[in-house]
Design a protein around this motif. Sequence first.
Motif, PDB file in Angstrom:
ATOM      1  N   PHE A   1       0.783  -1.315   0.108  1.00 46.66           N
ATOM      2  CA  PHE A   1       0.084   0.035  -0.076  1.00 46.66           C
ATOM      3  C   PHE A   1       0.881   1.391   0.028  1.00 46.66           C
ATOM      4  N   LEU A   2       1.940   1.214  -0.879  1.00 49.38           N
ATOM      5  CA  LEU A   2       2.919   2.570  -0.742  1.00 49.38           C
ATOM      6  C   LEU A   2       2.281   3.156  -1.693  1.00 49.38           C
ATOM      7  N   ALA A   3       2.148   4.585  -1.233  1.00 49.06           N
ATOM      8  CA  ALA A   3       1.754   5.572  -2.250  1.00 49.06           C
ATOM      9  C   ALA A   3       2.937   6.316  -2.765  1.00 49.06           C
ATOM     10  N   THR A   4       3.840   6.499  -1.825  1.00 44.09           N
ATOM     11  CA  THR A   4       5.321   7.325  -2.264  1.00 44.09           C
ATOM     12  C   THR A   4       6.440   6.555  -1.543  1.00 44.09           C
ATOM     13  N   LEU A   5       7.658   6.737  -2.229  1.00 43.97           N
ATOM     14  CA  LEU A   5       8.748   6.162  -1.618  1.00 43.97           C
ATOM     15  C   LEU A   5       9.723   7.633  -1.034  1.00 43.97           C
ATOM     16  N   PRO A   6      10.445   7.575  -0.051  1.00 42.24           N
ATOM     17  CA  PRO A   6      11.512   8.455   0.152  1.00 42.24           C
ATOM     18  C   PRO A   6      12.556   8.702  -1.069  1.00 42.24           C
ATOM     19  N   ALA A   7      12.813   9.831  -1.171  1.00 41.78           N
ATOM     20  CA  ALA A   7      13.823  10.108  -2.352  1.00 41.78           C
ATOM     21  C   ALA A   7      15.155   9.341  -2.146  1.00 41.78           C
ATOM     22  N   GLN A   8      15.584   9.347  -0.988  1.00 40.10           N
ATOM     23  CA  GLN A   8      16.713   8.718  -0.603  1.00 40.10           C
ATOM     24  C   GLN A   8      16.848   7.397  -0.135  1.00 40.10           C
ATOM     25  N   LEU A   9      15.758   6.559  -0.603  1.00 43.84           N
ATOM     26  CA  LEU A   9      15.595   5.154  -0.173  1.00 43.84           C
ATOM     27  C   LEU A   9      16.787   4.247  -0.712  1.00 43.84           C
ATOM     28  N   PHE A  10      17.151   4.612  -1.814  1.00 49.16           N
ATOM     29  CA  PHE A  10      18.175   3.618  -2.553  1.00 49.16           C
ATOM     30  C   PHE A  10      19.510   4.296  -2.813  1.00 49.16           C
ATOM     31  N   ASN A  11      19.695   5.391  -2.234  1.00 50.41           N
ATOM     32  CA  ASN A  11      20.997   6.198  -2.163  1.00 50.41           C
ATOM     33  C   ASN A  11      22.201   5.349  -2.287  1.00 50.41           C
ATOM     34  N   GLN A  12      22.247   4.193  -1.325  1.00 48.54           N
ATOM     35  CA  GLN A  12      23.505   3.455  -1.109  1.00 48.54           C
ATOM     36  C   GLN A  12      23.671   2.410  -2.340  1.00 48.54           C
TER      37      GLN A  12
END
Length: 86
Positions: free
Chosen positions: A63-74
């Motif tokens: 039920f994800l509406a958005t994801l944080p911008a830095q979620l996959f920075n690493q």
Amino acid sequence: IVFDQLLYLNISFNRLKKLTNSDFNQMKSLQHLEIKSNLIESLDRSIFINQINLRHVDLSFNFLATLPAQLFNQQDRTLEYLNLNN
């Protein structure tokens, strides 16, 4: 259980509502993560901070509406597959 050597984790179809940063902290070698078909509504931006080898992530049918911008920075150079289908 030795989590630091775990390469593949499938926690799909478990009706999970929330994941915390500490859930994956010891899984530094993790490459393939399946979290599909749960009840997750949001993810913290640092939840995958220690998973620098992560290549495949399936978050579909949550039920994800958005994801944080830095979620996959690493994982900017290793992430090859991300599924967000609903």
